[in-house]
Design an enzyme around this catalytic site. Structure first.
Site, mmCIF file in Angstrom:
data_model
loop_
_atom_site.group_PDB
_atom_site.id
_atom_site.type_symbol
_atom_site.label_atom_id
_atom_site.label_comp_id
_atom_site.label_asym_id
_atom_site.label_seq_id
_atom_site.Cartn_x
_atom_site.Cartn_y
_atom_site.Cartn_z
ATOM 1 N N ARG A 105 -1.778 14.717 12.016
ATOM 2 C CA ARG A 105 -0.680 14.395 10.840
ATOM 3 C C ARG A 105 -0.137 15.761 10.197
ATOM 4 O O ARG A 105 -0.768 16.113 9.362
ATOM 5 C CB ARG A 105 -1.220 13.517 9.819
ATOM 6 C CG ARG A 105 -1.900 12.099 10.521
ATOM 7 C CD ARG A 105 -0.681 11.330 10.643
ATOM 8 N NE ARG A 105 0.097 10.537 9.700
ATOM 9 C CZ ARG A 105 -0.674 9.697 8.904
ATOM 10 N NH1 ARG A 105 -1.728 9.062 9.407
ATOM 11 N NH2 ARG A 105 0.096 9.250 7.721
ATOM 12 N N ARG B 101 -8.613 -0.506 4.260
ATOM 13 C CA ARG B 101 -7.766 0.451 3.645
ATOM 14 C C ARG B 101 -6.172 -0.020 3.100
ATOM 15 O O ARG B 101 -5.614 0.343 2.386
ATOM 16 C CB ARG B 101 -7.357 1.947 4.557
ATOM 17 C CG ARG B 101 -8.698 2.661 4.617
ATOM 18 C CD ARG B 101 -8.230 3.887 5.560
ATOM 19 N NE ARG B 101 -7.007 4.367 5.199
ATOM 20 C CZ ARG B 101 -6.213 4.989 6.138
ATOM 21 N NH1 ARG B 101 -6.736 5.145 7.272
ATOM 22 N NH2 ARG B 101 -5.053 5.371 5.996
ATOM 23 N N LYS C 148 1.017 -1.194 0.081
ATOM 24 C CA LYS C 148 0.130 0.003 -0.269
ATOM 25 C C LYS C 148 1.004 1.211 -0.240
ATOM 26 O O LYS C 148 0.562 2.055 -1.031
ATOM 27 C CB LYS C 148 -0.718 -0.046 1.350
ATOM 28 C CG LYS C 148 -1.466 1.297 1.512
ATOM 29 C CD LYS C 148 -2.324 1.260 2.587
ATOM 30 C CE LYS C 148 -1.723 1.744 4.144
ATOM 31 N NZ LYS C 148 -1.539 3.046 4.280
ATOM 32 N N ASN C 149 2.002 1.218 0.899
ATOM 33 C CA ASN C 149 2.743 2.617 1.114
ATOM 34 C C ASN C 149 3.876 2.797 -0.103
ATOM 35 O O ASN C 149 4.548 3.642 -0.020
ATOM 36 C CB ASN C 149 3.507 2.319 2.554
ATOM 37 C CG ASN C 149 2.160 2.457 3.329
ATOM 38 O OD1 ASN C 149 1.117 2.983 3.461
ATOM 39 N ND2 ASN C 149 2.770 2.360 4.705
ATOM 40 N N CYS D 289 -5.792 12.942 12.130
ATOM 41 C CA CYS D 289 -6.531 11.569 11.590
ATOM 42 C C CYS D 289 -6.350 10.886 12.947
ATOM 43 O O CYS D 289 -6.020 11.039 14.044
ATOM 44 C CB CYS D 289 -5.760 10.850 10.611
ATOM 45 S SG CYS D 289 -4.366 9.890 10.898
ATOM 46 N N ASP E 209 4.371 0.778 11.885
ATOM 47 C CA ASP E 209 3.192 0.227 11.389
ATOM 48 C C ASP E 209 3.035 -1.200 11.913
ATOM 49 O O ASP E 209 1.777 -1.972 11.875
ATOM 50 C CB ASP E 209 3.194 0.003 9.848
ATOM 51 C CG ASP E 209 3.103 1.550 9.358
ATOM 52 O OD1 ASP E 209 3.338 1.593 8.016
ATOM 53 O OD2 ASP E 209 2.844 2.186 9.902
HETATM 54 C C1 EPZ Z 1 4.021 6.863 6.104
HETATM 55 O O1 EPZ Z 1 3.334 7.980 6.613
HETATM 56 C C2 EPZ Z 1 3.087 5.626 6.026
HETATM 57 N N1 EPZ Z 1 1.908 5.987 5.224
HETATM 58 C C3 EPZ Z 1 2.852 5.356 7.509
HETATM 59 O O2 EPZ Z 1 1.792 4.204 7.228
HETATM 60 C C4 EPZ Z 1 3.946 5.242 8.159
HETATM 61 O O3 EPZ Z 1 3.396 4.779 9.437
HETATM 62 C C5 EPZ Z 1 4.844 6.142 8.173
HETATM 63 O O4 EPZ Z 1 4.914 6.556 6.721
HETATM 64 C C6 EPZ Z 1 6.135 5.873 9.012
HETATM 65 O O5 EPZ Z 1 6.760 4.710 8.430
HETATM 66 C C7 EPZ Z 1 2.178 5.888 3.744
HETATM 67 O O6 EPZ Z 1 3.374 5.759 3.296
HETATM 68 C C8 EPZ Z 1 0.875 6.268 3.075
HETATM 69 P P1 EPZ Z 1 6.057 10.255 8.195
HETATM 70 P P2 EPZ Z 1 3.753 9.679 6.862
HETATM 71 O O7 EPZ Z 1 5.886 11.720 7.307
HETATM 72 O O8 EPZ Z 1 4.426 9.792 5.347
HETATM 73 C C9 EPZ Z 1 5.735 13.443 11.911
HETATM 74 C C10 EPZ Z 1 -0.100 2.832 7.756
HETATM 75 O O9 EPZ Z 1 -0.573 2.405 8.486
HETATM 76 N N2 EPZ Z 1 5.700 14.504 10.702
HETATM 77 O O10 EPZ Z 1 7.449 9.431 7.788
HETATM 78 O O11 EPZ Z 1 2.484 10.274 7.200
HETATM 79 C C11 EPZ Z 1 4.661 12.641 11.667
HETATM 80 O O12 EPZ Z 1 3.395 13.172 12.456
HETATM 81 C C12 EPZ Z 1 0.607 4.354 7.660
HETATM 82 O O13 EPZ Z 1 0.288 2.210 6.493
HETATM 83 C C13 EPZ Z 1 5.854 15.836 11.060
HETATM 84 O O14 EPZ Z 1 5.942 16.162 12.197
HETATM 85 O O15 EPZ Z 1 4.968 9.352 7.923
HETATM 86 C C14 EPZ Z 1 5.190 11.418 12.485
HETATM 87 O O16 EPZ Z 1 5.118 11.471 13.876
HETATM 88 C C15 EPZ Z 1 0.351 4.819 8.904
HETATM 89 N N3 EPZ Z 1 5.829 16.697 10.105
HETATM 90 C C16 EPZ Z 1 6.599 11.230 11.916
HETATM 91 O O17 EPZ Z 1 6.955 12.541 11.554
HETATM 92 C C17 EPZ Z 1 5.490 16.547 8.466
HETATM 93 O O18 EPZ Z 1 5.711 17.241 7.888
HETATM 94 C C18 EPZ Z 1 6.861 10.211 10.849
HETATM 95 O O19 EPZ Z 1 5.974 10.653 9.745
HETATM 96 C C19 EPZ Z 1 5.749 14.856 8.331
HETATM 97 C C20 EPZ Z 1 5.812 14.059 9.494
#
Ligand code: EPZ
Length: 432
Positions: free
Chosen positions: A136, A413, A24-25, A131, A321
Site C-alpha cells: 500500500r 474491521r 467505515k471509510n 498489507c 471494495d
Molecule cells: C481507500 O483506501 C479505502 N480505505 C479502501 O477501502 C478503498 O478500496 C480505496 O480507498 C479505493 O476506493 C479507506 O478509506 C480507509 P487509494 P486508500 O489511495 O486510500 C494506489 C476497504 O476495504 N496508491 O485510493 O488506500 C494504491 O496502491 C478498503 O474498506 C499509490 O500508488 O486507496 C491503490 O492501488 C480497502 N500511491 C490505488 O492507488 C499512493 O500514495 C488506490 O488507492 C496512494 C495510493
C-alpha cells in the site's frame, strides 16, 4: 488476533430488512479530523475547551473505528463513546507520534498523518507495511505534503515529518485519484493559511462527507465530489455535531447475499445516490433493484445471470471494495462473467477459497473469469482480507451445507457483528 470463526449453514433465502451502519471509510478520516479542533493556530488563549469537542453520530462499531479512537486517546484527546455516538475533545491534544503497535492495528492509520501535522506541526509514525491488498504505497501522500512545505525523512521504516513554511498557494495534481492522499491533503490544509488546490482529487462520497464535517468545524472547502478541490486554510477550527454517511459497501454486501440466495431485502438508512454503479451491476445480474429515499429494495426471485464485464474504477465507477462481493455472487450464476480489477493489484484473494466451495474462477493478474456453477458447497475457508472475508460470507450463505470461516477479525474491521445482521434476515450463522 483472537481466532474466532463463523459457522454458516447455507441455502436459506435472505429475506427481510436491514438498517445499514455508518461508513467505515468516512468515520476514520472524520475521527482523524477531530484532532484539528481546538488547535487555534492564532494561539489565542481564549479558545475555550468546549469549542474543541466534536460529537460524531452513526459511528459503526468496527475494530478499525475503535483503533482510531485508541490513536486519538494516545495523542491526548478525551473520548467518550455511547452506542454509535462518539464525543472527542481534542483541546489538550499535543501528541505527534503514533506507536508501532497502533500503526499496525489499523491499515489506514496513515490518514492521521495529515491531521497530526496540521495540529502540532510534527508527526512520526512507522511506515505502514504492505498489507493483504499488496503493497500500500503512500508516495502520493508524501509528494503532496512535500509540495505543502512538509519536510519528510524516512529512516529505518520510521516516517518523520515536520511542517515547514506553507506556500500561499499550492496547486497539486494527483497522478491517480487516491482517496487517502486526497484526505491527507485536506486534513493538512484545513487549518493554517494558504490556498491548496487538488486536481484529479478522489470523488468518493466519503471525501464529501469529510469535507462536510470540516466545513461544519469552520473550514473553507469547495469542489468536494468533483475532481478539483480548493481548501483555504483558516486560523482555527471548532468542534461540531455531525452524522457519518451510511456505508455503501456494507449495503452492497447485503445485496450480494440476497442475490446469491434468491431472496429479497429492504435496506434502510442508505444513500442510493452513492450506489448507482453497484446497483446497476446487480440489475445486470437480473435482480430487481428499487432505490427510493433512504432505502434500496432488492429482489432476486430469478436465478442470477452472468455479467459480461465488471471493471472497478475510481468513483463514480464500480467500487473496488464491492468487487469481491460481486465475484462471490457471480460464482452461482448462469453464464460466464469477467471482472477487471483496475485499482488494487492483488484483490482476488477470495478466489482460491471460493474454488474450495466449488466455484469455477480463473484469476490472473487484474482479470478474473467466472464460469457460474449451479451449486456451491460449504467448506472450511479462511478470510485473507476484509472484503475477501465478506465475499466468503456471501458465498457461504448461497452454498449448500456448512461453511466455517476462520480469521474473521479481518471481517470485523469493516462489519459491525456481521452475524447479527444476517441472522436478522433468515441466515443460519454463528460466531464460535
Ligand atoms: C481507500 O483506501 C479505502 N480505505 C479502501 O477501502 C478503498 O478500496 C480505496 O480507498 C479505493 O476506493 C479507506 O478509506 C480507509 P487509494 P486508500 O489511495 O486510500 C494506489 C476497504 O476495504 N496508491 O485510493 O488506500 C494504491 O496502491 C478498503 O474498506 C499509490 O500508488 O486507496 C491503490 O492501488 C480497502 N500511491 C490505488 O492507488 C499512493 O500514495 C488506490 O488507492 C496512494 C495510493
Amino acid at each position: 488476533m483472537e481466532s474466532s470463526r463463523l459457522l454458516i449453514d447455507g441455502g436459506r433465502k435472505i429475506e427481510g430488512e436491514i438498517r445499514v451502519h455508518g461508513a467505515k471509510n468516512s468515520v476514520l478520516p472524520i475521527l482523524a479530523a477531530t484532532l484539528l479542533c481546538g488547535g487555534a493556530k492564532s494561539g489565542n488563549a481564549g479558545f475555550s475547551r468546549t469549542c474543541a469537542a466534536s460529537t460524531v453520530h452513526n459511528c459503526p462499531g468496527l475494530s478499525d473505528a475503535f483503533a482510531a479512537m485508541r490513536i486519538l486517546r494516545s495523542l491526548g484527546c478525551e473520548i467518550s463513546h455511547e452506542g454509535s455516538t462518539v464525543t472527542v475533545n481534542s483541546a489538550d491534544a499535543d501528541g505527534d507520534i503514533i506507536s508501532d503497535g497502533l500503526m499496525h492495528e489499523m491499515r489506514s492509520s496513515i490518514v492521521f498523518l495529515g491531521a497530526i501535522l496540521g495540529r502540532v506541526g510534527r508527526c512520526r509514525l512507522s511506515f505502514p507495511g504492505g498489507c493483504e491488498l499488496g503493497p500500500r504505497p503512500i508516495d502520493l501522500h508524501l509528494e503532496a505534503l512535500r509540495r505543502l512545505g512538509v519536510r519528510i525523512t524516512i529512516d529505518h521504516g520510521i516516517l518523520d515529518c515536520t511542517a515547514g513554511v506553507r506556500p500561499t498557494c499550492a496547486d497539486i495534481t494527483l497522478s491517480l485519484p487516491s482517496v487517502g492522499a486526497t484526505e491527507n491533503i485536506m486534513l493538512y490544509s484545513a487549518l493554517g493559511s494558504g490556498e491548496t488546490v487538488i486536481r484529479n482529487a478522489a470523488r468518493e462520497p466519503e471525501i464529501a462527507d469529510l469535507a462536510g464535517y470540516l466545513i461544519k468545524c469552520g473550514a473553507e472547502i469547495s469542489g468536494q465530489g468533483t475532481s478539483t478541490l480548493v481548501i483555504n486554510g483558516v486560523p482555527e477550527l471548532h468542534g461540531c455535531e455531525y452524522s457519518v454517511m451510511p456505508d455503501r459497501i456494507e449495503a452492497a454486501t447485503y445485496m450480494g447475499a440476497a442475490a446469491i440466495t434468491g431472496g429479497e431485502l429492504m435496506l434502510t438508512g442508505v444513500r442510493p445516490q452513492d450506489m448507482y454503479s453497484c446497483m446497476s451491476v446487480f440489475s445486470e445480474m437480473g435482480c430487481g433493484v428499487y432505490p427510493y429515499d433512504d432505502k434500496v429494495f432488492i429482489s432476486a426471485r430469478k436465478p442470477i445471470t452472468a455479467v459480461r464485464t465488471v471493471r472497478t474504477m475510481p468513483y463514480p465507477g464500480f467500487p473496488t471494495d464491492c468487487q469481491p462481493i460481486v465475484l462471490a455472487a457471480l460464482c452461482k450464476s448462469q453464464g460466464t462473467s469477467v471482472i477487471v480489477e483496475n485499482i488494487f493489484e492483488n484483490r482476488f484473494m477470495a478466489a482460491p477459497e471460493l474454488r474450495r466451495m466449488g466455484a469455477n474462477i480463473k484469476a490472473e493478474g487484474k482479470v478474473a473469469v467466472i464460469e457460474g456453477v449451479k451449486k456451491l458447497c460449504g467448506a472450511p475457508v479462511r478470510a485473507y482480507d476484509l472484503r475477501a472475508g465478506a465475499a466468503l460470507v456471501v458465498a457461504a450463505l448461497g452454498a449448500e451445507g456448512q461453511t466455517e470461516i476462520s480469521d474473521i477479525h479481518y471481517i470485523d474491521r469493516g462489519y459491525e457483528s456481521i452475524e447479527t445482521a444476517f441472522s436478522s434476515v433468515g441466515a443460519d450463522i454463528k460466531r464460535i
